[in-house]
Design an enzyme around this catalytic site. Structure first.
Site, short mmCIF file in Angstrom:
data_model
loop_
_atom_site.label_atom_id
_atom_site.label_comp_id
_atom_site.label_asym_id
_atom_site.label_seq_id
_atom_site.Cartn_x
_atom_site.Cartn_y
_atom_site.Cartn_z
CD GLU A 66 -2.90 0.80 2.52
OE1 GLU A 66 -2.81 -0.53 3.58
OE2 GLU A 66 -4.01 1.39 2.41
CG ASN A 211 -9.16 -1.42 1.94
OD1 ASN A 211 -8.72 -3.11 1.89
ND2 ASN A 211 -9.30 -0.35 2.79
CD GLU A 212 -10.37 -2.82 7.01
OE1 GLU A 212 -10.08 -2.15 7.12
OE2 GLU A 212 -9.24 -3.83 6.57
CE1 TYR A 292 -2.63 -6.10 8.77
CE2 TYR A 292 -5.60 -5.41 8.66
CZ TYR A 292 -4.46 -5.18 8.27
OH TYR A 292 -3.47 -4.98 7.02
CD GLU A 348 -6.05 -5.18 4.79
OE1 GLU A 348 -6.02 -4.39 5.90
OE2 GLU A 348 -6.44 -4.60 3.40
O1 AHR Z 1 -3.03 -2.57 6.34
C1 AHR Z 1 -2.95 -1.05 6.48
C2 AHR Z 1 -4.94 -1.12 7.35
O2 AHR Z 1 -5.36 -2.38 7.66
C3 AHR Z 1 -5.51 -0.81 5.10
O3 AHR Z 1 -5.42 0.13 4.54
C4 AHR Z 1 -6.43 -1.26 5.81
O4 AHR Z 1 -7.42 -2.29 4.68
C5 AHR Z 1 -6.90 -2.18 6.98
O5 AHR Z 1 -7.51 -1.05 7.56
#
Ligand code: AHR
Length: 543
Positions: A66, A211-212, A292, A348
């Site tokens: 990114e 995205n999200e 994550y 992600e």
């Molecule tokens: O990877 C960092 C961020 O985490 C990304 O831009 C977003 O999609 C997610 O919340």
């Protein structure tokens, strides 16, 4: 009389010495007998190579890059005039390192950045300088745009996974971008592409539609997003003639869940239910999922280096939630898509710690330790076990951001423990999953218990059997005994990754603290034995 006394005392001394020596020998034997089983645990694994499962798609080893911090600028792009050796502005050292891990695809330009990205700013000789409000509020020079991204992919040999702007953009803008990149017809946009240096159409393997969108991508409800998804899916076409056969179609990936809470299960339900009834005019091939490993709560507060066993076991406990999350969303997908046509794309994932002290918090800079290598192996194994549904994944992020493969500082570059694990797993790319049975045992610390070992097996494209075993326990080695059915083994050799501490790192000055070392197994009949160090990741091939 005196000599008799001296003789007697010498005799007593002699007997005493003999006694203490024997006592010492007995005690030593006792310690060896009882202590060794405590230091090395036995784990029995069995693999029947006549049984096989789905293909482990090489795309699960995908990367995410990114426009964030030094992920693109400095990490990949230094510009053609830089003293750092480069090819058309792209760092040669980074390209060589990424080629060695056979990166299958790269997701770009974001992330949250993608939903504010206007592709026209990143083409042509004059680049607009814009802002990057999501990540540190810094200026964005746009010197790395479409052509530079495609050149980078060409240099490392990866496919493009382009996320189009569904937040501040329009279907028209995204459709034009795709025409610019992919058409072979002499349209005005194709001529502009040629004038900018690339007459031949580019290939775009994967299209991310937003995205999200439930959060940084515009806080949309599932219904609102669905109506946008249908429009983008219909009009954002790939025109590359080479991608029009069934061999290399562009796969469209919809925004999916970001966790297991009801708002995300409802999201998956909504998209998949609509998919079940989709008409000819729109379609998707994948549903994205973001997850994550952040510790107990948001924002991430765990230190990425300088921690001990308590943080180590906690992070691994949280990362293993990936399994539940995949099970939860796969079950919903199975309801509406029992043939598993739609892939779950974990685009992600990775560990997200507190920013390194002194760094710009918007740049998401963190260290990468042995823990991260082990965490990566556990996640890759989860993806492999779900290979029928999880056919793509992108670790966040490739360089200098979050759980990176590579870190750079001006002309210096270092490969992280996570990189080493991705390199060790190369033989699993496009291999065939082979079920492996084992009793994992338990590793406990601070009232947290985890499976002591994890393992996967697969038949590689070259026909060899590959085995990965992770010893999660940081204190005890593991003696693995592998029984093989359906094949004769002569030997097993490979590599193992460990380091002195759970938070050992590679640095620019000492880059070889966490690097794999050769390992080989003993073979007796159809049994192989392998001794694994504490806190290690091991990959062997069986001959
Ligand atoms: O990877 C960092 C961020 O985490 C990304 O831009 C977003 O999609 C997610 O919340």
């Amino acid at each position: 009389m005196i000599s008799k006394l001296a003789h007697t005392s010498q005799f007593i001394l002699h007997v005493f010495t003999l006694f203490t020596r024997s006592l010492f020998v007995i005690l030593t034997l006792l310690v060896i007998t009882f202590a060794i089983p405590v230091l090395a645990q036995n784990v029995q694994l069995s693999v029947d190579v006549t049984k096989s499962g789905p293909k482990i798609d090489r795309n699960i080893f995908g990367q995410f890059a990114e426009h964030l911090g030094h992920g693109i600028y400095e990490g990949i792009w230094v510009g053609p005039d830089s003293k750092i050796p480069n090819t058309r502005g792209i760092r040669n050292d980074v390209v060589a390192a990424l080629k060695a891990i056979r990166v299958p695809n790269v997701r770009w330009p974001g992330g949250c950045f993608a939903d504010e990205y206007h592709w026209r700013n990143g083409i042509g000789p004059q680049r607009a300088v814009t802002l990057n409000p999501n990540w540190g509020g810094v200026s964005e020079p746009n010197t790395f745009g479409t052509h530079e991204f495609m050149d980078f992919l060409d240099q490392i040999g990866a496919d493009a996974y382009v996320s189009v702007n569904l937040g501040t953009g329009t279907p028209h803008e995204a459709a034009d971008w795709m025409e610019y990149m992919t058409t072979g017809q002499p349209t005005t946009l194709a001529k502009e592409r040629a004038a900018n240096g690339h007459p031949a159409p580019y290939k775009v393997g994967y299209l991310g539609i937003g995205n999200e969108s439930w959060d940084c991508g515009g806080n949309m409800t599932p219904d609102y997003y669905l109506s946008q998804l249908k429009i983008y899916s219909r009009f954002v076409r790939n025109f590359n003639p080479e991608q029009h056969d069934k061999q290399q179609p562009m796969l469209k990936i919809a925004v999916g869940p970001g966790g297991g809470e009801p708002r995300w299960t409802e999201w998956t339900e909504a998209i998949m239910q609509a998919y079940q009834h989709h008409t000819w005019s729109w379609d998707i091939d994948g549903l994205s999922m973001h997850s994550y490993t952040v510790g107990e709560h948001w924002p991430p507060s765990y230190k990425s280096v300088g921690f001990g066993e308590t943080e180590y076991i906690q992070m691994l406990k949280f990362t293993l939630n990936m399994e539940d999350l995949i099970n939860k969303h796969s079950a919903i997908m199975d309801k509406y898509d029992p043939q598993k046509k739609v892939a779950l794309v974990v685009d992600e994932w990775g560990a997200w710690y507190a920013p390194l002290p002194g760094s710009n918090p918007g740049f998401l800079v963190q260290q990468n330790t042995l823990l991260d290598g082990i965490l990566a192996a556990l996640n890759l194994n989860i993806f492999a076990r779900h290979a029928d549904r999880v056919r793509m994944a992108n670790i966040a992020q490739m360089i200098n951001v979050l759980q990176a493969m590579i870190m750079t500082d001006k002309e210096k570059m270092v490969l992280t423990p996570t990189y080493q694990v991705f390199k060790m797993y190369v033989p699993f790319q496009d291999s065939t999953f082979v079920p492996v049975k084992f009793d994992a045992g338990t590793y406990t610390h601070d009232n947290v218990s985890l499976p002591r070992v994890d393992a996967i097996a697969a038949k590689g494209r070259e026909g060899k059997l590959w085995l990965e075993v992770t010893n999660v326990d940081p204190n005890q080695s593991v003696e693995v005994e592998l029984s093989l059915a359906g094949t004769n083994a002569k030997s097993a050799t490979g590599e193992t990754l460990t380091a002195p501490k759970v938070d050992s790192i590679n640095t620019f000055d000492e880059p070889n603290t966490v690097v794999p070392k050769p390992i080989s197994a003993k073979v007796q009949g159809s049994k192989l034995t392998l001794k694994l160090d504490p806190k290690s990741v091991t990959v062997v091939s069986v001959e």
